[in-house]
Design a protein around this motif. Structure first.
Motif, mmCIF file in Angstrom:
data_model
loop_
_atom_site.group_PDB
_atom_site.id
_atom_site.type_symbol
_atom_site.label_atom_id
_atom_site.label_comp_id
_atom_site.label_asym_id
_atom_site.label_seq_id
_atom_site.Cartn_x
_atom_site.Cartn_y
_atom_site.Cartn_z
ATOM 1 N N ILE A 7 0.836 -1.202 0.000
ATOM 2 C CA ILE A 7 0.000 0.000 0.000
ATOM 3 C C ILE A 7 0.872 1.253 0.000
ATOM 4 O O ILE A 7 0.553 2.255 -0.648
ATOM 5 C CB ILE A 7 -0.953 -0.021 1.211
ATOM 6 C CG1 ILE A 7 -1.989 -1.138 1.029
ATOM 7 C CG2 ILE A 7 -1.647 1.318 1.393
ATOM 8 C CD1 ILE A 7 -2.798 -1.439 2.274
ATOM 9 N N THR A 8 2.005 1.197 0.689
ATOM 10 C CA THR A 8 2.922 2.350 0.701
ATOM 11 C C THR A 8 3.508 2.577 -0.689
ATOM 12 O O THR A 8 3.651 3.726 -1.131
ATOM 13 C CB THR A 8 4.042 2.131 1.736
ATOM 14 O OG1 THR A 8 3.456 1.912 3.027
ATOM 15 C CG2 THR A 8 4.953 3.350 1.803
ATOM 16 N N LEU A 9 3.848 1.503 -1.400
ATOM 17 C CA LEU A 9 4.316 1.655 -2.773
ATOM 18 C C LEU A 9 3.249 2.345 -3.620
ATOM 19 O O LEU A 9 3.545 3.257 -4.402
ATOM 20 C CB LEU A 9 4.654 0.290 -3.369
ATOM 21 C CG LEU A 9 5.950 -0.375 -2.902
ATOM 22 C CD1 LEU A 9 5.985 -1.828 -3.350
ATOM 23 C CD2 LEU A 9 7.174 0.366 -3.431
ATOM 24 N N ALA A 10 1.991 1.911 -3.466
ATOM 25 C CA ALA A 10 0.899 2.547 -4.212
ATOM 26 C C ALA A 10 0.766 4.014 -3.846
ATOM 27 O O ALA A 10 0.510 4.863 -4.709
ATOM 28 C CB ALA A 10 -0.409 1.807 -3.944
ATOM 29 N N SER A 11 0.954 4.323 -2.569
ATOM 30 C CA SER A 11 0.819 5.717 -2.130
ATOM 31 C C SER A 11 1.871 6.614 -2.778
ATOM 32 O O SER A 11 1.605 7.794 -3.058
ATOM 33 C CB SER A 11 0.923 5.810 -0.604
ATOM 34 O OG SER A 11 2.275 5.758 -0.160
ATOM 35 N N LEU A 12 3.048 6.074 -3.036
ATOM 36 C CA LEU A 12 4.093 6.855 -3.706
ATOM 37 C C LEU A 12 3.647 7.223 -5.118
ATOM 38 O O LEU A 12 3.875 8.349 -5.591
ATOM 39 C CB LEU A 12 5.398 6.073 -3.737
ATOM 40 C CG LEU A 12 6.073 5.826 -2.383
ATOM 41 C CD1 LEU A 12 7.244 4.858 -2.531
ATOM 42 C CD2 LEU A 12 6.537 7.132 -1.761
ATOM 43 N N ILE A 13 3.014 6.281 -5.799
ATOM 44 C CA ILE A 13 2.499 6.547 -7.140
ATOM 45 C C ILE A 13 1.360 7.556 -7.089
ATOM 46 O O ILE A 13 1.315 8.518 -7.876
ATOM 47 C CB ILE A 13 2.022 5.235 -7.794
ATOM 48 C CG1 ILE A 13 3.215 4.318 -8.053
ATOM 49 C CG2 ILE A 13 1.252 5.508 -9.088
ATOM 50 C CD1 ILE A 13 2.835 2.936 -8.557
ATOM 51 N N ILE A 14 0.428 7.370 -6.179
ATOM 52 C CA ILE A 14 -0.722 8.263 -6.065
ATOM 53 C C ILE A 14 -0.271 9.691 -5.765
ATOM 54 O O ILE A 14 -0.718 10.648 -6.410
ATOM 55 C CB ILE A 14 -1.676 7.750 -4.966
ATOM 56 C CG1 ILE A 14 -2.292 6.410 -5.384
ATOM 57 C CG2 ILE A 14 -2.771 8.779 -4.685
ATOM 58 C CD1 ILE A 14 -2.946 5.650 -4.245
ATOM 59 N N ARG A 15 0.621 9.831 -4.805
ATOM 60 C CA ARG A 15 1.071 11.185 -4.441
ATOM 61 C C ARG A 15 1.866 11.836 -5.553
ATOM 62 O O ARG A 15 1.794 13.045 -5.763
ATOM 63 C CB ARG A 15 1.881 11.121 -3.141
ATOM 64 C CG ARG A 15 1.008 10.900 -1.916
ATOM 65 C CD ARG A 15 1.812 10.881 -0.637
ATOM 66 N NE ARG A 15 2.558 9.634 -0.504
ATOM 67 C CZ ARG A 15 3.638 9.492 0.252
ATOM 68 N NH1 ARG A 15 4.152 10.534 0.879
ATOM 69 N NH2 ARG A 15 4.227 8.325 0.346
ATOM 70 N N ASP A 16 2.638 11.030 -6.297
ATOM 71 C CA ASP A 16 3.378 11.594 -7.416
ATOM 72 C C ASP A 16 2.421 12.064 -8.510
ATOM 73 O O ASP A 16 2.620 13.140 -9.097
ATOM 74 C CB ASP A 16 4.342 10.551 -7.994
ATOM 75 C CG ASP A 16 5.201 11.123 -9.112
ATOM 76 O OD1 ASP A 16 6.164 11.857 -8.802
ATOM 77 O OD2 ASP A 16 4.898 10.853 -10.288
ATOM 78 N N THR A 17 1.378 11.298 -8.785
ATOM 79 C CA THR A 17 0.383 11.707 -9.777
ATOM 80 C C THR A 17 -0.324 12.982 -9.346
ATOM 81 O O THR A 17 -0.547 13.895 -10.159
ATOM 82 C CB THR A 17 -0.657 10.590 -9.998
ATOM 83 O OG1 THR A 17 0.002 9.368 -10.343
ATOM 84 C CG2 THR A 17 -1.618 10.960 -11.118
ATOM 85 N N LEU A 18 -0.652 13.076 -8.087
ATOM 86 C CA LEU A 18 -1.377 14.245 -7.574
ATOM 87 C C LEU A 18 -0.554 15.526 -7.671
ATOM 88 O O LEU A 18 -1.103 16.610 -7.891
ATOM 89 C CB LEU A 18 -1.816 14.011 -6.129
ATOM 90 C CG LEU A 18 -2.965 13.028 -5.924
ATOM 91 C CD1 LEU A 18 -3.162 12.755 -4.443
ATOM 92 C CD2 LEU A 18 -4.248 13.578 -6.541
#
Length: 258
Positions: free
Chosen positions: A244-255
């Motif tokens: 989930i932390t890996l996914a959060s890195l992608i989400i925050r980078d997209t945002l």
């Protein structure tokens, strides 16, 4: 069922324009076990719709304690196929590509890493992981209007951990207390072939030894052990947070992107 209804709570936080941006990003995840499966789950539930899953394993009984696609009814199934079915049950409009195979020196040329916006490494094998790190950190997006490095995130070792509060994110060369990261750094230094750029890792500096009973426990479930130095104990509340932390890195980078 409308897409706007599925992602209503996401849009309330990010705005509808970002939903479209999530859907436009291409993500490839190498390894969909205890870590990578939760990365994929999080991204699809957030609104990412173009995801490629790569894994050579089939669901084994010993996967059930921590891997998302592993249930008593999926044992024996190709892991990426079980995962694809699960993700499409969440969002039937998602474009999920399932590749049942290894990432190794023989297969690496088959993957055009420049075709993706994000690459996630959740591979167990040290040598294959090192190869992916080298290739991913040299990849430049081929479809971007202005060429830029493809974003790459890597999971370090998630086994032999109990305390989720010890899970953190750091640049690879600044990861401390992780035997896998240390082994990778030694491998790069010995070969003289280094990652082409810096990248962020999810890791934990905790190290809990296997229980003394482990000496008498043999995994006969059929779980793939390809190029693994050893099999260690691991729990879902750790591996899932890594993913989930890996996914959060992608989400925050997209945002944060315009």
């Amino acid at each position: 069922m409308k897409r706007s209804d599925i992602f209503n709570r996401t849009a309330l936080l990010t705005g509808t324009a970002k939903l479209e941006e999530f859907a436009s990003k291409r993500v490839i995840i190498f390894g969909v076990g205890g870590v990578g499966s939760w990365t994929a789950e999080t991204l699809v539930r957030t609104g990412y719709t173009d995801i490629t899953l790569v894994d050579a394993d089939r669901v084994a009984v010993s996967n059930i304690n921590r891997q998302l696609p592993a249930t008593s009814s999926t044992v024996g199934e190709v892991k990426v196929d079980a995962m694809k079915h699960h993700l499409l049950d969440i969002n039937p409009e998602a474009n999920i590509t399932a590749i049942h195979g290894f990432y190794n020196p023989e297969t690496a040329p088959d993957y055009d890493l420049t075709a993706y916006d994000y690459i996630v490494d959740a591979i167990d094998s040290l040598s294959d992981k090192a190869l992916l790190i080298i290739r991913a950190t040299e990849a430049v997006a081929a479809t971007a209007s202005s060429p830029r490095p493809v974003k790459f995130y890597s999971s370090m070792g998630a086994a032999l951990k109990l305390d989720p509060s010890r899970i953190s994110v750091a640049e690879f060369w600044k990861v401390t207390g992780c035997p896998l990261a240390a082994s990778l750094r030694r491998k790069f230094k010995k070969s003289g072939d280094f990652p082409r750029r810096k990248f962020q890792c999810v890791y934990s500096d905790e190290l809990v030894p296997n229980h003394p009973d482990s000496a008498s426990l043999t995994d006969t479930s059929g779980a793939l052990s390809y190029r693994k130095a050893s099999t260690n104990g691991s729990l879902m509340h750790i591996t899932s947070i890594f993913g989930i932390t890996l996914a959060s890195l992608i989400i925050r980078d997209t945002l944060k992107r315009n």
